[in-house]
Design a protein around this motif. Sequence first.
Motif, mmCIF file in Angstrom:
data_model
loop_
_atom_site.group_PDB
_atom_site.id
_atom_site.type_symbol
_atom_site.label_atom_id
_atom_site.label_comp_id
_atom_site.label_asym_id
_atom_site.label_seq_id
_atom_site.Cartn_x
_atom_site.Cartn_y
_atom_site.Cartn_z
ATOM 1 N N PHE A 62 0.901 -1.101 0.177
ATOM 2 C CA PHE A 62 0.017 -0.082 -0.091
ATOM 3 C C PHE A 62 0.896 1.269 0.039
ATOM 4 C CE2 PHE A 62 -1.965 -3.516 2.054
ATOM 5 C CZ PHE A 62 -3.127 -3.576 1.363
ATOM 6 N N VAL A 63 0.802 1.992 -1.165
ATOM 7 C CA VAL A 63 1.697 3.175 -1.281
ATOM 8 C C VAL A 63 1.193 4.389 -1.366
ATOM 9 C CG1 VAL A 63 3.800 3.679 -2.706
ATOM 10 C CG2 VAL A 63 3.189 1.041 -2.346
ATOM 11 N N TRP A 64 1.740 5.425 -0.923
ATOM 12 C CA TRP A 64 1.263 6.746 -0.976
ATOM 13 C C TRP A 64 2.468 7.468 -1.707
ATOM 14 C CZ3 TRP A 64 -3.184 9.272 -0.791
ATOM 15 C CH2 TRP A 64 -3.148 10.792 -1.008
ATOM 16 N N SER A 122 5.816 6.602 0.185
ATOM 17 C CA SER A 122 5.948 5.689 1.447
ATOM 18 C C SER A 122 4.974 4.523 1.393
ATOM 19 C CB SER A 122 5.150 6.896 2.245
ATOM 20 O OG SER A 122 3.993 7.046 1.823
ATOM 21 N N PHE A 123 5.498 3.298 2.139
ATOM 22 C CA PHE A 123 4.603 2.237 2.179
ATOM 23 C C PHE A 123 4.256 1.975 3.547
ATOM 24 C CE2 PHE A 123 7.980 1.810 -1.053
ATOM 25 C CZ PHE A 123 7.613 0.945 -2.005
ATOM 26 N N ALA A 171 -4.518 3.006 7.109
ATOM 27 C CA ALA A 171 -3.535 3.708 8.133
ATOM 28 C C ALA A 171 -3.023 4.908 7.487
ATOM 29 C CB ALA A 171 -2.643 2.488 8.321
ATOM 30 N N CYS A 172 -2.851 4.863 6.267
ATOM 31 C CA CYS A 172 -2.360 6.007 5.600
ATOM 32 C C CYS A 172 -3.432 7.045 5.638
ATOM 33 C CB CYS A 172 -1.986 5.721 3.998
ATOM 34 S SG CYS A 172 -1.377 7.126 3.243
ATOM 35 N N ASP A 173 -4.569 6.673 5.445
ATOM 36 C CA ASP A 173 -5.631 7.795 5.475
ATOM 37 C C ASP A 173 -5.558 8.470 6.774
ATOM 38 O OD1 ASP A 173 -6.360 7.362 2.968
ATOM 39 O OD2 ASP A 173 -8.299 6.163 3.438
ATOM 40 N N SER A 174 -5.682 7.625 7.876
ATOM 41 C CA SER A 174 -5.656 8.101 9.209
ATOM 42 C C SER A 174 -4.518 9.224 9.616
ATOM 43 C CB SER A 174 -5.624 7.214 10.213
ATOM 44 O OG SER A 174 -5.422 7.352 11.517
ATOM 45 N N TRP A 175 -3.135 8.601 9.034
ATOM 46 C CA TRP A 175 -2.110 9.828 9.259
ATOM 47 C C TRP A 175 -2.332 10.963 8.473
ATOM 48 C CZ3 TRP A 175 1.863 11.404 11.836
ATOM 49 C CH2 TRP A 175 2.775 12.324 11.460
ATOM 50 N N ARG A 176 -3.009 10.925 7.149
ATOM 51 C CA ARG A 176 -3.250 11.966 6.465
ATOM 52 C C ARG A 176 -4.184 12.951 6.997
ATOM 53 N NH1 ARG A 176 -0.893 13.204 2.499
ATOM 54 N NH2 ARG A 176 -2.816 13.946 1.391
ATOM 55 N N GLU A 228 1.517 20.274 -6.566
ATOM 56 C CA GLU A 228 1.644 19.036 -5.802
ATOM 57 C C GLU A 228 0.606 17.942 -6.473
ATOM 58 O OE1 GLU A 228 1.754 18.687 -1.232
ATOM 59 O OE2 GLU A 228 -0.200 18.441 -1.595
ATOM 60 N N ARG A 229 1.134 16.760 -6.602
ATOM 61 C CA ARG A 229 0.400 15.815 -7.161
ATOM 62 C C ARG A 229 0.621 14.553 -6.204
ATOM 63 N NH1 ARG A 229 3.714 17.439 -10.970
ATOM 64 N NH2 ARG A 229 4.519 15.376 -11.180
ATOM 65 N N GLU A 230 -0.620 13.994 -5.964
ATOM 66 C CA GLU A 230 -0.581 13.042 -4.916
ATOM 67 C C GLU A 230 -1.396 11.640 -5.419
ATOM 68 O OE1 GLU A 230 -0.724 14.920 -1.377
ATOM 69 O OE2 GLU A 230 -2.829 15.407 -1.237
ATOM 70 N N GLY A 231 -1.025 10.437 -4.669
ATOM 71 C CA GLY A 231 -2.241 9.391 -4.954
ATOM 72 C C GLY A 231 -1.891 8.198 -4.168
ATOM 73 N N PHE A 232 -2.669 7.305 -4.020
ATOM 74 C CA PHE A 232 -2.748 6.270 -2.997
ATOM 75 C C PHE A 232 -2.738 4.957 -4.245
ATOM 76 C CE2 PHE A 232 -3.723 2.452 -0.551
ATOM 77 C CZ PHE A 232 -2.657 2.785 0.381
ATOM 78 N N TYR A 233 -1.857 3.919 -4.002
ATOM 79 C CA TYR A 233 -1.823 2.860 -5.140
ATOM 80 C C TYR A 233 -1.534 1.547 -4.271
ATOM 81 C CZ TYR A 233 -0.436 6.822 -8.011
ATOM 82 O OH TYR A 233 -0.434 8.040 -8.934
ATOM 83 N N ARG A 234 -1.920 0.560 -4.857
ATOM 84 C CA ARG A 234 -1.707 -0.859 -4.659
ATOM 85 C C ARG A 234 -0.954 -1.656 -5.350
ATOM 86 N NH1 ARG A 234 -7.285 -3.430 -3.200
ATOM 87 N NH2 ARG A 234 -5.845 -4.921 -3.796
ATOM 88 N N GLY A 235 0.141 -2.211 -4.933
ATOM 89 C CA GLY A 235 0.819 -2.891 -5.859
ATOM 90 C C GLY A 235 1.748 -3.768 -5.394
ATOM 91 N N ARG A 236 2.838 -4.504 -6.192
ATOM 92 C CA ARG A 236 3.662 -5.690 -5.805
ATOM 93 C C ARG A 236 4.966 -5.272 -6.564
ATOM 94 N NH1 ARG A 236 2.839 -8.229 -10.408
ATOM 95 N NH2 ARG A 236 0.823 -8.609 -10.816
ATOM 96 N N GLU A 237 5.942 -6.080 -5.878
ATOM 97 C CA GLU A 237 7.320 -6.108 -6.597
ATOM 98 C C GLU A 237 7.232 -6.954 -7.794
ATOM 99 O OE1 GLU A 237 12.029 -6.735 -5.240
ATOM 100 O OE2 GLU A 237 10.133 -7.153 -3.807
#
Length: 98
Positions: free
Chosen positions: A5-7, A52-53, A59-64, A83-92
């Motif tokens: 989970f990546v911001w 950031s992972f 958890a990310c939303d809570s911090w933000r 500024e540009r930002e977004g949340f992503y899901r992914g894998r190595e």
Amino acid sequence: MVEHFVWVTTRRIKPGALEEFERAWRPDTYPQALRRAYAYWSEDGQEITGVSFWDTKEACDSWRASAAETQRRDAMAPYIVEEREGFYRGRELGLGHT
């Protein structure tokens, strides 16, 4: 396969403001759900991408939404042009190197 989970935030900062921006950018404390964080700068020092992972999106939303993050963003604001930002899901990706 591990899912991440990546911001990601990319900021263009004012010319000559890198040092001041970096002081404002670092949080006083780091959230427990933050697993890793990276920063990448353009050659001219005017664009910074933070990656950031997190344990979860929640958890990310809570911090933000936290007061600490609001203060940090307010401290950075005078140095940011865009500024540009977004949340992503992914894998190595498995590259297959041996």
